[in-house]
Motif scaffolding. Structure first.
Motif, short mmCIF file in Angstrom:
data_model
loop_
_atom_site.label_atom_id
_atom_site.label_comp_id
_atom_site.label_asym_id
_atom_site.label_seq_id
_atom_site.Cartn_x
_atom_site.Cartn_y
_atom_site.Cartn_z
N GLN B 42 0.80 -1.23 0.00
CA GLN B 42 0.00 0.00 0.00
C GLN B 42 0.83 1.28 0.00
OE1 GLN B 42 -2.87 -0.26 3.19
NE2 GLN B 42 -3.82 -2.09 2.34
N CYS B 43 2.17 1.16 0.14
CA CYS B 43 2.95 2.40 0.25
C CYS B 43 3.98 2.57 -0.85
CB CYS B 43 3.63 2.47 1.61
SG CYS B 43 5.07 1.39 1.77
N GLY B 44 4.40 1.50 -1.49
CA GLY B 44 5.30 1.61 -2.64
C GLY B 44 6.79 1.61 -2.33
N SER B 45 7.17 1.61 -1.06
CA SER B 45 8.60 1.77 -0.76
C SER B 45 9.42 0.51 -1.09
CB SER B 45 8.80 2.16 0.71
OG SER B 45 8.42 1.10 1.55
N THR B 47 9.22 -1.13 -3.97
CA THR B 47 9.10 -1.35 -5.42
C THR B 47 10.44 -1.71 -6.06
OG1 THR B 47 7.29 0.20 -5.49
CG2 THR B 47 8.33 -0.32 -7.59
N VAL B 48 10.43 -2.77 -6.88
CA VAL B 48 11.58 -3.14 -7.70
C VAL B 48 11.06 -3.35 -9.13
CG1 VAL B 48 12.79 -4.24 -5.78
CG2 VAL B 48 11.30 -5.61 -7.26
N ILE B 49 11.99 -3.62 -10.05
CA ILE B 49 11.55 -3.86 -11.43
C ILE B 49 11.69 -5.35 -11.74
CG2 ILE B 49 12.09 -3.42 -13.86
CD1 ILE B 49 12.82 -0.59 -13.12
N VAL B 50 10.63 -5.95 -12.25
CA VAL B 50 10.68 -7.34 -12.69
C VAL B 50 10.32 -7.38 -14.16
CG1 VAL B 50 9.70 -9.65 -12.40
CG2 VAL B 50 10.05 -8.21 -10.40
N ASP B 51 11.23 -7.85 -14.97
CA ASP B 51 11.02 -7.88 -16.42
C ASP B 51 10.48 -6.55 -16.95
OD1 ASP B 51 12.02 -10.39 -16.52
OD2 ASP B 51 10.14 -11.41 -17.02
N GLY B 52 11.05 -5.47 -16.50
CA GLY B 52 10.68 -4.15 -17.04
C GLY B 52 9.49 -3.49 -16.37
N LYS B 53 8.82 -4.21 -15.47
CA LYS B 53 7.63 -3.62 -14.85
C LYS B 53 7.85 -3.39 -13.36
CE LYS B 53 4.46 -5.86 -18.03
NZ LYS B 53 3.84 -7.19 -18.22
N ALA B 54 7.29 -2.30 -12.86
CA ALA B 54 7.40 -2.00 -11.43
C ALA B 54 6.52 -2.97 -10.66
CB ALA B 54 6.96 -0.57 -11.17
N VAL B 55 7.10 -3.57 -9.63
CA VAL B 55 6.40 -4.59 -8.86
C VAL B 55 6.62 -4.33 -7.37
CG1 VAL B 55 6.70 -7.03 -8.20
CG2 VAL B 55 6.32 -6.43 -10.60
N LEU B 56 5.59 -4.55 -6.56
CA LEU B 56 5.70 -4.37 -5.11
C LEU B 56 6.29 -5.65 -4.53
CD1 LEU B 56 2.10 -2.89 -4.83
CD2 LEU B 56 4.22 -1.58 -4.56
N SER B 57 7.56 -5.58 -4.09
CA SER B 57 8.25 -6.82 -3.72
C SER B 57 7.73 -7.42 -2.41
CB SER B 57 9.76 -6.60 -3.65
OG SER B 57 10.08 -5.70 -2.61
N CYS B 58 7.03 -6.62 -1.58
CA CYS B 58 6.57 -7.18 -0.31
C CYS B 58 5.37 -8.10 -0.48
CB CYS B 58 6.24 -6.07 0.69
SG CYS B 58 4.67 -5.23 0.39
N VAL B 59 4.65 -7.98 -1.60
CA VAL B 59 3.52 -8.88 -1.83
C VAL B 59 3.76 -9.76 -3.07
CG1 VAL B 59 1.71 -7.62 -0.61
CG2 VAL B 59 2.25 -6.99 -2.97
N PRO B 129 0.63 5.23 -6.57
CA PRO B 129 0.65 4.24 -5.47
C PRO B 129 1.73 4.49 -4.42
CG PRO B 129 0.74 3.17 -7.64
CD PRO B 129 0.98 4.62 -7.86
N HIS B 130 2.58 5.52 -4.60
CA HIS B 130 3.70 5.73 -3.66
C HIS B 130 3.36 6.82 -2.66
CE1 HIS B 130 6.86 3.39 -5.84
NE2 HIS B 130 5.89 3.43 -6.73
N LEU B 131 3.61 6.51 -1.38
CA LEU B 131 3.37 7.51 -0.34
C LEU B 131 4.69 8.18 0.04
CD1 LEU B 131 0.96 5.55 2.04
CD2 LEU B 131 0.40 6.98 0.07
#
Lengths: 453, 165
Positions: B42-45, B47-59, B129-131
Motif C-alpha cells: 500500500q505504500c510503494g517503498s 518497489t523493484v523492477i521485474v522484467d521491465g515492470k514495477a512490482v511491489l516486492s513485499c507482496v 501508489p507511492h506515499l
C-alpha cells in the motif's frame, strides 16, 4: 375491374397504408429551437434538487469522458451491436442541449427522441426514465442548463447497417418501450414507494443488473437477475443473489453510501461510480433505495441464514476447507493476499474476508480477475479500501491458479470453468481501460456547485 | 532451492516459495535499497523492477519469479557512477528522509523505459501508489523530468558513465 387490376390496387393500398403506418411509428416532429436560457433564469432551489437527481441518475458516468469536461459526452459505450458514443448534455447551443426547451428535454427523457425528432439509441436508458415525473425532469433540466457550456461535437457511432439507421430504434421502442409512468403501491410505505420510484426510474438499476435479450432490451421476466456491463458482471440483486451473507436494509444503505461493507466487499468497476454519486445525495433517498431493494431481494430462506451463520463461525475459527492440492494458488494467497485478507484488522484498512466477498461466490470469475489485476484505488480524501493490483507481477496462468484456489477454499460453489480465458479477457479490457482513463474521476459534478448552484 | 536472477546475477535461494521477494532481497542478498514500509502493498517503498515492470516486492512471493529478471536500485548505478534516475534525484534534492525514494525511483525508471518523455500528468498517475510523508512531491516530479532529459542526452553519447538501461 379485372381481377389482376383489383389485386394490384389492394397491394397498392396495403403498401400506402403500410408506409403511412411506418411513418406514424417512425416520424417525430422537431421541437423548435429556443434561445439558450440564461442560468439566472432558473430557481436555485430547483437547480440544487436537479443536482442530487443527476447524481442519483448517474448521468455523469456515461456523459463525461474520463478526465474530460463534465457532461460533455464522448464516452465510448461498447454494446453487442457496436460502439455508441455518449452525447454532450451541457447547454452549449451548437453541440449540446443549449437550444432545447424543457419540453424537448422531457420528450428525450420519456420517449428517447432528440430535439430535432431523431430516435435516440436505448443505451440512453429512457426505458427507465419514462418513470421520472415532470417535476423531476424540470429540476434535471434546470441543473443541466446551468452547467458550464462545453463545445464538444458528437462522435459518430460505430454501428453497422441497418442499426446505423435511427428509424430502426422506432421498431425497438414498439416492442420494448413501455410508456406508462411509475404508479405508487398504496399497500407499501412511503419510503418503499420513494425507493421504487428511484430504482425503477432515474437510478435505472436494472440497466446493468437485469439481463438483456438478443435485441438488447431488459428481460422483464427476470428483473434484477444479474447482467453484464463492460467486462464486469452486475450481480443478481434479487433472491438469486450470490452474496454469501444475505443483504439487509442497513447493509445496503451503508454499502450504497460508503462504497463497501465488511460483510460483502467493495463496490468496484462501474458500481464504484454509482456509489460515489450516491455518497453525495440526501441520505433519505439512499435509504429509500435500500428499503425497496430489500424487498426485491426478498426475505432470506432459513437455509441461507444458517449458511451465513456457519460462515461467520468458520471465519472466527478458521480451519478445514484448506486441504487442497493447488500449492501454487495456496502459496500466492499466503504471500500476496493473506497479509490483508486473513488478519483481524477490519475493513477498510484490512481486506474483506474472502469467504464473505461476493466476487468469489459469483457465477463467473470476471470480477475477481479484474480486481486481482488492477486492485482498488483509494478514494481521494476518504477513509476507503485500497488494494494493489497484480497485473505486473502475475501471469494469467498464475492468477488463474490463485482464483481457482480462492474459489475452492472460500466458497461452497462449484469450480469456475475457463478461468484462464476470463483472466486473459480481463487483462485485455483492463489495458484498454487504463489507456483511456488518465485518472480516476469520482466527483459527480463540480462539488462547488452544490452550495452555489 | 530456487534460482533467482537479480541485477544480472544468478542466486541460489533456499526459501519457501511463498516468501516475499523483499525479504529475500534484504535478508539473503543484503540488497537494502528496497524498503519495508507497510508490508501490504500500500505504500510503494518496496518497489523493484521485474522484467521491465514495477512490482511491489513485499507482496510478490518467490514462486512468481521463476525465470524472471529482477532489478533493484543497486542494479541501476553505483555511488561513483549513478544512473540518470539517481543523478536526477540527487540534483533535484528530491529526497528528504529518503525512505520512499528507492521505490519512487524504480517506478519512475520503469515508466521512463516504457515512455521516454512522460507528461506531468502521466508521472503523477504512475507514482500515485507511492506515499511520501516528507512532502518532496514537487521535487520528485522535477527529478523524473530531469531523468528523462538525462537519458535522452545519454543516448546521444553512449560512452557516458552510468547510462544504465
Amino acid at each position: 375491374m379485372t381481377k389482376p387490376r383489383f389485386l394490384a390496387s389492394i397491394a397498392a393500398g396495403l403498401l400506402i397504408g403500410g408506409v403511412a403506418a411506418a411513418f406514424a411509428v417512425v416520424w417525430r416532429p422537431a421541437i423548435s429551437a429556443i434561445e439558450p436560457p440564461v442560468p439566472q433564469s432558473f430557481d436555485t432551489a430547483l437547480v440544487k434538487r436537479g443536482r442530487d437527481l443527476a447524481a442519483i441518475g448517474n448521468c455523469n458516468d456515461c456523459h463525461t469522458l474520463r478526465g474530460g469536461k463534465a457532461f460533455a459526452g464522448g464516452l465510448p459505450v461498447p454494446t453487442p451491436f457496436g460502439t455508441i458514443y455518449s452525447s454532450n448534455i451541457t447547454p452549449d447551443p451548437d453541440t449540446g442541449i443549449g437550444r432545447w426547451s424543457e419540453a424537448a428535454f422531457r420528450r428525450a427523457m420519456r420517449s428517447g427522441i432528440d430535439r430535432a425528432g431523431q430516435h435516440l439509441y436505448p443505451t440512453f436508458p429512457y426505458d427507465h426514465f419514462t418513470n421520472v415525473t415532470d417535476e423531476d425532469d424540470r429540476a434535471l433540466y434546470a441543473f443541466l442548463m446551468t452547467r458550464p457550456a462545453v463545445h464538444a461535437p458528437a462522435r459518430a457511432n460505430e454501428l453497422s447497417f441497418p442499426l446505423n439507421q435511427r428509424f430502426v430504434v422506432a421498431g425497438w421502442k414498439l416492442l420494448f418501450l413501455r410508456r406508462e409512468t411509475y404508479q405508487p403501491d398504496s399497500a407499501q410505505s412511503a419510503e418503499w414507494n420513494r425507493g421504487a420510484y428511484l430504482v425503477e426510474g432515474l437510478a435505472h438499476c436494472g440497466a446493468c443488473h437485469t439481463p438483456r435479450n438478443a435485441l438488447g432490451a431488459e428481460r422483464t421476466s427476470a428483473p434484477f437477475s444479474g447482467g453484464d456491463v463492460d467486462n464486469w458482471h452486475a450481480y443478481a440483486i434479487n433472491a438469486r443473489s450470490p452474496s454469501p451473507v444475505p443483504w439487509d436494509t442497513e447493509a445496503l444503505f451503508s454499502y450504497l453510501r460508503q462504497g463497501w461493507h465488511p460483510d460483502h466487499g467493495v463496490a468496484r468497476g462501474p458500481m464504484a461510480e454509482v456509489v460515489s454519486n450516491l455518497s453525495s445525495v440526501q441520505a433519505s433517498d439512499v435509504h429509500a433505495v435500500a428499503v425497496y431493494m430489500t424487498s426485491v431481494f426478498g426475505p432470506p430462506t432459513p437455509d441461507r441464514l444458517r449458511q451465513a451463520r456457519d460462515l461467520r463461525m468458520q471465519i472466527k475459527s478458521p480451519q478445514g476447507r484448506s486441504s487442497q492440492t493447488n500449492t501454487a494458488g495456496a502459496s500466492i494467497y499466503a504471500a500476496a493476499c493473506a497479509t490483508c485478507h486473513d488478519i483481524d484488522r477490519p475493513p477498510p484498512y484490512g481486506g474483506v474476508n474472502l469467504g464473505l466477498t461476493t466476487a468469489i461466490s459469483a457465477p463467473d470469475p470476471r470480477n475477481a480477475a479484474n480486481i486481482v489485476l488492477s486492485g482498488i484505488r483509494p478514494v481521494e480524501g476518504e477513509r476507503s479500501p485500497i488494494m494493489p493490483g497484480f497485473a505486473s507481477s502475475m501471469t494469467d496462468q498464475q492468477i488463474a491458479a490463485l482464483l481457482s484456489y480462492l474459489r475452492a477454499r472460500f466458497s461452497n460453489q462449484p469450480a469456475w470453468a475457463n478461468i484462464e480465458k476470463a483472466v486473459q479477457d480481463a487483462r485485455r479490457t483492463e489495458t484498454v481501460y487504463l489507456q483511456t482513463s488518465p485518472g480516476p474521476h469520482n466527483a459527480p459534478a463540480d462539488l462547488m456547485q452544490r452550495d452555489k448552484p | 532451492m530456487m534460482n533467482l536472477k537479480v541485477n544480472g546475477h544468478d542466486h541460489q535461494i533456499d526459501a519457501e516459495p511463498d516468501t516475499p521477494l523483499l525479504y529475500v532481497l534484504r535478508e539473503d542478498l543484503k540488497l537494502n535499497a528496497a524498503k519495508f514500509g507497510c508490508g501490504l502493498g500500500q505504500c510503494g517503498s518496496c518497489t523493484v523492477i521485474v522484467d521491465g515492470k514495477a512490482v511491489l516486492s513485499c507482496v510478490t512471493p518467490l514462486l512468481l519469479l521463476e525465470g524472471k529478471q529482477v532489478t533493484t536500485l543497486e542494479g541501476l548505478g553505483t555511488i561513483s557512477t549513478p544512473a540518470p534516475i539517481q543523478r536526477a534525484f540527487m540534483e533535484e534534492q528530491a529526497a528528504q528522509c529518503g525512505y520512499c525514494i528507492a521505490g519512487m525511483m524504480m517506478r519512475a525508471q520503469a515508466l521512463l523505459q516504457r515512455n521516454p518523455k512522460p507528461t506531468d500528468a502521466q508521472i503523477r498517475a504512475e507514482l500515485e501508489p507511492h506515499l511520501c510523508r516528507c512532502g518532496t512531491h514537487m521535487r520528485i516530479l522535477r527529478a523524473v523530468h530531469r531523468a528523462a532529459h538525462l537519458m535522452d542526452t545519454a543516448e546521444l553519447s553512449p560512452a557516458t558513465p552510468g547510462s544504465a538501461r
